[in-house]
Design a protein around this motif. Structure first.
Motif, PDB file in Angstrom:
ATOM      1  N   ALA A  35      35.540  31.391  33.898  1.00 38.76           N
ATOM      2  CA  ALA A  35      35.724  32.120  32.645  1.00 38.76           C
ATOM      3  C   ALA A  35      34.479  32.002  31.762  1.00 38.76           C
ATOM      4  O   ALA A  35      34.124  32.952  31.046  1.00 38.76           O
ATOM      5  CB  ALA A  35      36.949  31.579  31.910  1.00 38.76           C
ATOM      6  N   ALA A  93      37.584  32.953  27.104  1.00 33.29           N
ATOM      7  CA  ALA A  93      38.298  33.555  28.237  1.00 33.29           C
ATOM      8  C   ALA A  93      39.129  32.561  29.031  1.00 33.29           C
ATOM      9  O   ALA A  93      39.916  32.973  29.884  1.00 33.29           O
ATOM     10  CB  ALA A  93      37.299  34.241  29.172  1.00 33.29           C
ATOM     11  N   SER A 107      43.250  32.989  28.941  1.00 33.18           N
ATOM     12  CA  SER A 107      43.791  34.212  29.549  1.00 33.18           C
ATOM     13  C   SER A 107      43.553  34.216  31.056  1.00 33.18           C
ATOM     14  O   SER A 107      44.449  34.591  31.833  1.00 33.18           O
ATOM     15  CB  SER A 107      43.169  35.457  28.903  1.00 33.18           C
ATOM     16  OG  SER A 107      41.764  35.478  29.071  1.00 33.18           O
ATOM     17  N   GLU A 108      42.367  33.776  31.505  1.00 32.05           N
ATOM     18  CA  GLU A 108      42.090  33.769  32.939  1.00 32.05           C
ATOM     19  C   GLU A 108      42.895  32.691  33.668  1.00 32.05           C
ATOM     20  O   GLU A 108      43.402  32.927  34.770  1.00 32.05           O
ATOM     21  CB  GLU A 108      40.588  33.573  33.185  1.00 32.05           C
ATOM     22  CG  GLU A 108      39.752  34.793  32.856  1.00 32.05           C
ATOM     23  CD  GLU A 108      38.366  34.737  33.478  1.00 32.05           C
ATOM     24  OE1 GLU A 108      38.183  34.012  34.480  1.00 32.05           O
ATOM     25  OE2 GLU A 108      37.475  35.427  32.953  1.00 32.05           O
ATOM     26  N   HIS A 117      46.540  33.883  33.900  1.00 37.38           N
ATOM     27  CA  HIS A 117      46.680  34.959  34.886  1.00 37.38           C
ATOM     28  C   HIS A 117      46.556  34.427  36.305  1.00 37.38           C
ATOM     29  O   HIS A 117      47.332  34.805  37.196  1.00 37.38           O
ATOM     30  CB  HIS A 117      45.600  36.014  34.621  1.00 37.38           C
ATOM     31  CG  HIS A 117      45.829  37.304  35.331  1.00 37.38           C
ATOM     32  ND1 HIS A 117      46.959  38.064  35.184  1.00 37.38           N
ATOM     33  CD2 HIS A 117      45.051  38.003  36.213  1.00 37.38           C
ATOM     34  CE1 HIS A 117      46.892  39.156  35.925  1.00 37.38           C
ATOM     35  NE2 HIS A 117      45.741  39.130  36.566  1.00 37.38           N
ATOM     36  N   SER A 176      50.641  38.641  31.519  1.00 39.45           N
ATOM     37  CA  SER A 176      49.366  37.918  31.518  1.00 39.45           C
ATOM     38  C   SER A 176      48.208  38.864  31.835  1.00 39.45           C
ATOM     39  O   SER A 176      47.108  38.697  31.317  1.00 39.45           O
ATOM     40  CB  SER A 176      49.401  36.772  32.526  1.00 39.45           C
ATOM     41  OG  SER A 176      49.417  37.246  33.859  1.00 39.45           O
ATOM     42  N   SER A 233      44.760  39.544  29.682  1.00 37.63           N
ATOM     43  CA  SER A 233      43.419  39.490  30.280  1.00 37.63           C
ATOM     44  C   SER A 233      42.655  40.790  30.053  1.00 37.63           C
ATOM     45  O   SER A 233      41.451  40.775  29.764  1.00 37.63           O
ATOM     46  CB  SER A 233      43.534  39.209  31.784  1.00 37.63           C
ATOM     47  OG  SER A 233      44.061  37.928  32.018  1.00 37.63           O
ATOM     48  N   HIS A 241      41.343  41.030  26.495  1.00 36.02           N
ATOM     49  CA  HIS A 241      40.167  40.174  26.317  1.00 36.02           C
ATOM     50  C   HIS A 241      38.944  40.799  26.994  1.00 36.02           C
ATOM     51  O   HIS A 241      37.837  40.741  26.446  1.00 36.02           O
ATOM     52  CB  HIS A 241      40.441  38.783  26.881  1.00 36.02           C
ATOM     53  CG  HIS A 241      41.236  37.911  25.962  1.00 36.02           C
ATOM     54  ND1 HIS A 241      40.677  37.241  24.911  1.00 36.02           N
ATOM     55  CD2 HIS A 241      42.556  37.614  25.937  1.00 36.02           C
ATOM     56  CE1 HIS A 241      41.609  36.553  24.265  1.00 36.02           C
ATOM     57  NE2 HIS A 241      42.765  36.760  24.873  1.00 36.02           N
ATOM     58  N   ALA A 242      39.133  41.380  28.176  1.00 32.15           N
ATOM     59  CA  ALA A 242      38.011  42.021  28.876  1.00 32.15           C
ATOM     60  C   ALA A 242      37.462  43.185  28.065  1.00 32.15           C
ATOM     61  O   ALA A 242      36.241  43.424  28.049  1.00 32.15           O
ATOM     62  CB  ALA A 242      38.461  42.496  30.255  1.00 32.15           C
ATOM     63  N   THR A 295      37.259  40.606  39.110  1.00 30.15           N
ATOM     64  CA  THR A 295      36.615  39.621  38.239  1.00 30.15           C
ATOM     65  C   THR A 295      35.128  39.475  38.532  1.00 30.15           C
ATOM     66  O   THR A 295      34.294  39.475  37.612  1.00 30.15           O
ATOM     67  CB  THR A 295      37.297  38.249  38.403  1.00 30.15           C
ATOM     68  OG1 THR A 295      38.666  38.356  38.007  1.00 30.15           O
ATOM     69  CG2 THR A 295      36.615  37.193  37.559  1.00 30.15           C
TER      70      THR A 295
END
Length: 435
Positions: A147, A175, A178-179, A182, A233, A237, A240-241, A375
């Protein structure tokens, strides 16, 4: 194959294998601890049988995960020396802590495997719980390091130098939560469906029905709940991305032109030359809603990103669509199981029901690989987002393609060994309690 492509391919191959081993290593100890707890409380010997069978599987994946993880740590230094030179002091803390968690897991696993009839029953159970907790913590710590590559923090980058380093801030970057959330839910969904599918096949073949029925129930409950929670989740993510990596989000959606009422595209074939998506289904305003919680607000598209800073749109989009599609199928299968358990229990022994979950065995891991592709490919051309390009981090050493071939052979051999050991383990399940 040039050295840069060989280095990236080797890293992709290594991560692709290790992520499966590590996710199973995170989740299977939890299943093992649940079955052990049920044995202690009910004294039903079938649960002891399940616990011992699963513990051998945990040992197999712990060993292979340790091998593949060790190889990865060497690859980081050998393939990406510039990256490790500058990034190592910044994000090294989660790797160090992961090493501690790994050793705790190894010690606890040894106690659990050899502690039958030697320890107090609750202490013995606790060692199994410790295996699961340390495994999950290991996964979270590694994802925290990844992250950081997507959301670098904990340092100042001035005139090409990294100063004012704060490893704690780097580990708890924007990050990491959230990562980690997920990834952890994905591990439970993928492993739950895989384990449930194997046991469903044995039930369908009418082999050791009682053993496999109880095993199936434990695995599918976790897999179903995780699959139903996963879209939540995923939404966190994606939001946030959109803030940290707009190029990744735009590539995921094959979204070329910035606009209000940004559409969500389902499926389709991206045409990067014409800047459009062929054969896709557009839902107007839905991307705006998913990113901003309203249907109108503008979402940044690829036309706001310099071409040299854009990831491979086709690969990112296809991987994202595959991940979401399989995730929706698993969510539906999870909901179906819960309905069957609560309202339609006669379905549980039907052939079509069992075959459905046999079909679902690999879906979670395919989705997991697709998500990992999103990712990593979605971050390109950066190895550290907006700080260091991947091409600038690769080793100058020639002949990397030969290393890639060697590591491919090693991972292929490891996979064959795992398959052989698991097949033997499944065949060794005793029929003592199948009545």
């Amino acid at each position: 194959m040039d050295d840069f492509l060989a280095a990236r391919s080797q890293m992709a191959l290594s991560l692709g294998f290790h992520i499966i081993y590590s996710c199973i290593g995170m989740v299977m100890p939890v299943f093992m601890a649940i079955s052990h707890y049920k044995y202690i409380k009910t004294k039903n010997p079938v649960y002891k049988n399940i616990t011992q069978a699963w513990s051998k599987g945990v040992a197999i994946f712990f060993a292979t995960g340790a091998v593949s993880g060790t190889m990865l740590s060497f690859e980081l230094g050998l393939l990406w020396p510039k990256f490790m030179e500058h990034a190592g002091p910044i994000f090294g803390m989660p790797f160090s802590l992961e090493g501690i968690a790994f050793f705790i897991e190894a010690i606890a696993l040894g106690f659990f495997l050899y502690g039958w009839n030697r320890f107090n029953k609750w202490f013995h159970w606790f060692t199994g719980v410790l295996v699961g907790v340390s495994g999950i913590l290991s996964g979270i710590l590694v994802v925290s390091a990844n992250a950081w590559m997507n959301s670098p923090s904990g340092f100042d980058y001035i005139n090409g130098k990294y100063t004012n380093i704060d490893p704690v801030k780097a580990m708890f970057n924007d990050a990491w939560f959230s990562e980690s959330l997920h990834m952890t839910i994905a591990a439970f969904a993928a492993t739950g469906f895989a384990v449930a599918g194997i046991h469903a096949l044995m039930i369908y073949r009418k082999q050791n029905i009682l053993f496999h029925t109880k095993s199936f129930k434990i695995a599918i409950i976790f897999g179903s709940i995780a699959a139903i929670l996963q879209p939540l989740s995923g939404d966190i993510s994606a939001k946030h991305a959109a803030k940290r990596q707009p190029a990744k989000l735009a590539a995921m959606e094959a979204y070329f032109h910035t606009q209000e009422y940004a559409p969500l595209i389902i499926g389709g074939i991206p045409d990067t030359v014409a800047k459009k998506v062929n054969y896709g289904i557009e839902i107007p305003g839905m991307l705006s809603f998913l990113v901003h919680d309203n249907f109108k607000q503008e979402v940044k598209a690829l036309d706001t990103i310099p071409f040299k800073n854009q990831p491979n749109v086709a690969i990112t989009h296809y991987a994202f669509q595959l991940m979401v599609g399989l995730g929706m199928i698993m969510m539906a299968m999870g909901a179906l199981y819960l309905i069957a358990t609560l309202k339609m229990r006669q379905w549980l022994n039907k052939g079509w029901f069992l075959k459905l979950y046999v079909f679902g065995t690999p879906l979670g891991f395919i989705a997991l690989e697709a998500g990992w592709t999103v990712t990593e490919v979605g971050r390109q051309p950066w190895i550290i987002q907006d700080v260091m390009r991947t091409a600038d981090a690769v080793t100058p050493m020639p002949g990397i393609q030969y290393s890639f071939y060697l590591f491919s052979f090693i991972y292929f051999t490891l996979s064959l060994a795992v398959i052989f050991l698991l097949q033997r383990q499944i065949k060794m399940v005793p029929e003592l309690y199948d009545k």
